[in-house]
Structure formats: structure tokens, C-alpha cells
Design an enzyme around this catalytic site. Structure first.
Site, PDB file in Angstrom:
ATOM      1  N   GLU A 118      52.542  21.014 -18.615  1.00  0.00           N
ATOM      2  CA  GLU A 118      51.485  22.019 -18.760  1.00  0.00           C
ATOM      3  C   GLU A 118      51.584  22.748 -20.098  1.00  0.00           C
ATOM      4  O   GLU A 118      50.569  23.024 -20.736  1.00  0.00           O
ATOM      5  CB  GLU A 118      51.516  23.018 -17.607  1.00  0.00           C
ATOM      6  CG  GLU A 118      51.092  22.423 -16.262  1.00  0.00           C
ATOM      7  CD  GLU A 118      49.683  21.845 -16.293  1.00  0.00           C
ATOM      8  OE1 GLU A 118      48.875  22.272 -17.128  1.00  0.00           O
ATOM      9  OE2 GLU A 118      49.392  20.953 -15.487  1.00  0.00           O
ATOM     10  N   CYS A 143      27.668  10.068 -16.208  1.00  0.00           N
ATOM     11  CA  CYS A 143      27.117  10.377 -14.884  1.00  0.00           C
ATOM     12  C   CYS A 143      27.029   9.135 -14.011  1.00  0.00           C
ATOM     13  O   CYS A 143      27.063   9.229 -12.785  1.00  0.00           O
ATOM     14  CB  CYS A 143      25.754  11.036 -15.023  1.00  0.00           C
ATOM     15  SG  CYS A 143      25.789  12.548 -16.009  1.00  0.00           S
ATOM     16  N   TYR A 182      46.060  30.322 -16.120  1.00  0.00           N
ATOM     17  CA  TYR A 182      45.862  28.904 -15.846  1.00  0.00           C
ATOM     18  C   TYR A 182      47.170  28.197 -15.506  1.00  0.00           C
ATOM     19  O   TYR A 182      47.276  27.496 -14.493  1.00  0.00           O
ATOM     20  CB  TYR A 182      45.185  28.179 -17.025  1.00  0.00           C
ATOM     21  CG  TYR A 182      45.417  26.702 -16.900  1.00  0.00           C
ATOM     22  CD1 TYR A 182      44.714  25.956 -15.962  1.00  0.00           C
ATOM     23  CD2 TYR A 182      46.431  26.064 -17.626  1.00  0.00           C
ATOM     24  CE1 TYR A 182      44.988  24.611 -15.760  1.00  0.00           C
ATOM     25  CE2 TYR A 182      46.708  24.731 -17.432  1.00  0.00           C
ATOM     26  CZ  TYR A 182      45.994  24.003 -16.506  1.00  0.00           C
ATOM     27  OH  TYR A 182      46.280  22.693 -16.295  1.00  0.00           O
ATOM     28  N   ASP A 203      40.772  25.405 -15.619  1.00  0.00           N
ATOM     29  CA  ASP A 203      40.961  24.997 -17.012  1.00  0.00           C
ATOM     30  C   ASP A 203      39.606  24.601 -17.585  1.00  0.00           C
ATOM     31  O   ASP A 203      38.586  24.680 -16.900  1.00  0.00           O
ATOM     32  CB  ASP A 203      41.940  23.835 -17.108  1.00  0.00           C
ATOM     33  CG  ASP A 203      41.268  22.523 -16.755  1.00  0.00           C
ATOM     34  OD1 ASP A 203      40.500  22.519 -15.784  1.00  0.00           O
ATOM     35  OD2 ASP A 203      41.482  21.532 -17.448  1.00  0.00           O
TER      36      ASP A 203
END
Length: 328
Positions: free
Chosen positions: A73, A236, A156, A174
Site C-alpha cells: 500500500e 464498458c 485510505y 481510493d
DNA sequence: CATCCGTGGCG
DNA sequence: TCGCCAAGGAT
């Protein structure tokens, strides 16, 4: 391809998604109820998609542990996965536990950070390892508030570690998740520049009740934003929730409002700092100022950049005009 | 809340 | 070529 597993540890320290604040107003048409039912569809579809399409990343393996999750992270804050991978592997090999890193000079963390960028993150990760060793017996803490108190960990990252490493129920907001929610639910192309209270509210309202499902949803929605619902050239055609996406259904209206501020770099102090630090990372003995002077022509900016690095603790000045990465 | 803080790949 | 973007945090 793998279906990453989460440790069974769970807890629900985040308030339940709420019958929500509007419950007492008796509003007849019920927008939250529709968010709720939409939420279940999103959870199901996105989590299924994740199970079939998630990348097999080392910090998602069951053996990564909380420290591995935490290191990843830190490194992933503003740095792409592809560049993090090799450094992550070396880092965990060299410092498999927080205490191993805590024993090192901070400058070693900065050196091992290499060219990931924003080297203050390396310093903070080292500082977090020291704090974990001193205050938490060498184990990455499990509570959101304890994580938040560590250097380099903000809202976060605290939520991400608690969720990914410990399977807890947190809204993990995020840039990827924010974009997915902006499009799928709010119907706009991009989220606001800075995270708003409305976004946090929405993310909390959409959080599955069950901790384990919530943790899975967090990882899955983030992965969807990273692989399909990308900032540019969104795919998409491969999106599991395309039929429910408010933005797509509205005809993909372009972004309105203030342009998303770009980050100029050429000629900035950041570029100069980067050049200075690159020299010091490669050097394994103190470097004379004269050598550093060669990285940038303009003396005022050069001095300001070097002073800034010293002030940030990234560079240690020695007597006689010598500089090195910090030993303490 | 706006700015600052690195670096490299890609369209 | 060059602007945009990449799992933010601290001040």
C-alpha cells in the site's frame, strides 16, 4: 486468475450502513432504498467479475501477511503496479518483518526504494516499522485508529490494510473506487478533485453488511477501476455492471466543472530533488557538494532543493560539505 | 482546501 | 512530442 483469500479475522468497527440519516424524515420516495438494492446487484456482479479476473499480485497471496499488504500500500500510493512489483519482492525478501526494517538506517529504506518516486514514502514506511516495533510488539496493528496513527498512513491506507489484511469492514475510497462510484452511481465521468463528504457517505451506504463481503467488495471495486473502468479508454464492453451504470446510461456526458489539475514537473523543485537524491542513492560514501552541484545549473533552486531534502530528513549533511542518505 | 512531493509509460 | 495518469499523505 486466482481468487484471493482473506484471513477469517473480522470485526465491524465501522458503523452499520445505516438505515441512514434520512430515516427519521419519513421521505416517501426512498432514494437510499434504491441505492441499497442497486448496491446488492453491484456487489454480486463486481465480486463475481473479480473472482474470475483479479490479477495474481503477490500482496494478495494468502502468505503475504499484514506487513506485505502494508508495504504494498505504501508503494502503490501514486505508483503503478508494474513498477512496484520488483521493488516489493526485494523489500519483503530483505525485510520480511517490520522489526527487520526498523533495525536499518532510514537511508537504506530510501536507497531500496529506488526510483518508485516520492521517496518520503520510504522514510515514512521506515518510521512506521519503528513505531510498530516499539508500540505494537512488531505486529502490524489491526485497528483502523492505530494504523492511522502511523506515519505515512492516512484514511485510505488505514482502511485498505484493515480491510485487505484483516478482512474488516471499511469503506476503502481510493481513486479507482471513487471513479467507479462516480460513474456507476452518480452518473458523472470523474469524481471531484478532492474526496468529499458526499463520496464518503455514498461509499459507506454501499458497504455490504457482512465484513467478509465488504472486504471483497473493496478489493473488487478497486480492481474494476484499475482494469476496466479506467480514467481514459474505459472498457464498458468488459464491465460487469455496464447495464446499471448511470454514466453510461446517460450517454457518457463529458466531465464538467474545473479541469482536473495537471502536475507539471519539468523545471520544478521536485525534478531537482529527484536528481540530487538519485546521485546519493547510487553513492555508498559521502558525496561532496561539488558533485551534487553538477545535477542542476541554477544555484538558487539547487540550494533550495538540497535544503528541502535535508529538512525532510531524506539527506544528512556532514561537516566539510559532504552529504549522504540519513544514517539516523 | 490547495499545494507540494518523483518517476516513467503511454496514446 | 507532451500532457495525462498511476492503490495518497502531510501541511
Amino acid at each position: 486468475m486466482t481468487a484471493p483469500t482473506l484471513p477469517p479475522h473480522s470485526s465491524s468497527d465501522t458503523p452499520a450502513p445505516a438505515t441512514d440519516a434520512r430515516a427519521d424524515t419519513g421521505t416517501p420516495a426512498d432514494p437510499e432504498a434504491s441505492v441499497s438494492s442497486l448496491g446488492r446487484i453491484l456487489h454480486t456482479q463486481v465480486i463475481s467479475w473479480y473472482d474470475a479476473n483479479a490479477r495474481d499480485l503477490p500482496w494478495r497471496r494468502p502468505d503475504a501477511g499484514a506487513w506485505g499488504v502494508m508495504v504494498s500500500e505504501f508503494m502503490l500510493q501514486q505508483t503503478p503496479v508494474s513498477r512496484v512489483l520488483p521493488v516489493y519482492e526485494q523489500w519483503l525478501e530483505r525485510w520480511p518483518r517490520p522489526a527487520d526494517l526498523a533495525k536499518e538506517a532510514p537511508g537504506e529504506a530510501v536507497r531500496a526504494w529506488g526510483r518508485l518516486g516520492y521517496p518520503r514514502r520510504a522514510l515514512r514506511l521506515h518510521g512506521a516499522a519503528v513505531a510498530i516495533t516499539e508500540r505494537h510488539g512488531g505486529d502490524v496493528p489491526t485497528e483502523h485508529a492505530q494504523l492511522l496513527a502511523l506515519p505515512g498512513i492516512g484514511e485510505y491506507t488505514a482502511a485498505a490494510v484493515a480491510s485487505f489484511a484483516y478482512g474488516q469492514r471499511h469503506a476503502v475510497l481510493d481513486t479507482n473506487v471513487r471513479r467507479v462510484l462516480a460513474r456507476a452511481v452518480t452518473g458523472v465521468q470523474y469524481p471531484p478533485n478532492a474526496t468529499t463528504a458526499a463520496e464518503r457517505r455514498l461509499a459507506r451506504a454501499l458497504l455490504p453488511e457482512d465484513a467478509r463481503t465488504a472486504a471483497r467488495w473493496a478489493a473488487a471495486s478497486m480492481e474494476l477501476g484499475a482494469l476496466v473502468c479506467t480514467a481514459k479508454n474505459e472498457a464498458c464492453g468488459r464491465c460487469p455492471i455496464a447495464e446499471h451504470c448511470a454514466w453510461r446510461l446517460a450517454g457518457k456526458p463529458p466531465h464538467e466543472g474545473p479541469p482536473r489539475r495537471g502536475q507539471t514537473y519539468a523545471g520544478t523543485d521536485r525534478q531537482v530533488r529527484g536528481k540530487l537524491l538519485a546521485v546519493l542513492r547510487e553513492a555508498h560514501a559521502p558525496v561532496p557538494q561539488a558533485v551534487l552541484d553538477r545535477v542542476w545549473h541554477e544555484p538558487v533552486q539547487r540550494a533550495r532543493a538540497l535544503d528541502g531534502l535535508v529538512a525532510d530528513g531524506l539527506v544528512e549533511p556532514l561537516p566539510g560539505g559532504l552529504y549522504r542518505l540519513p544514517l539516523t
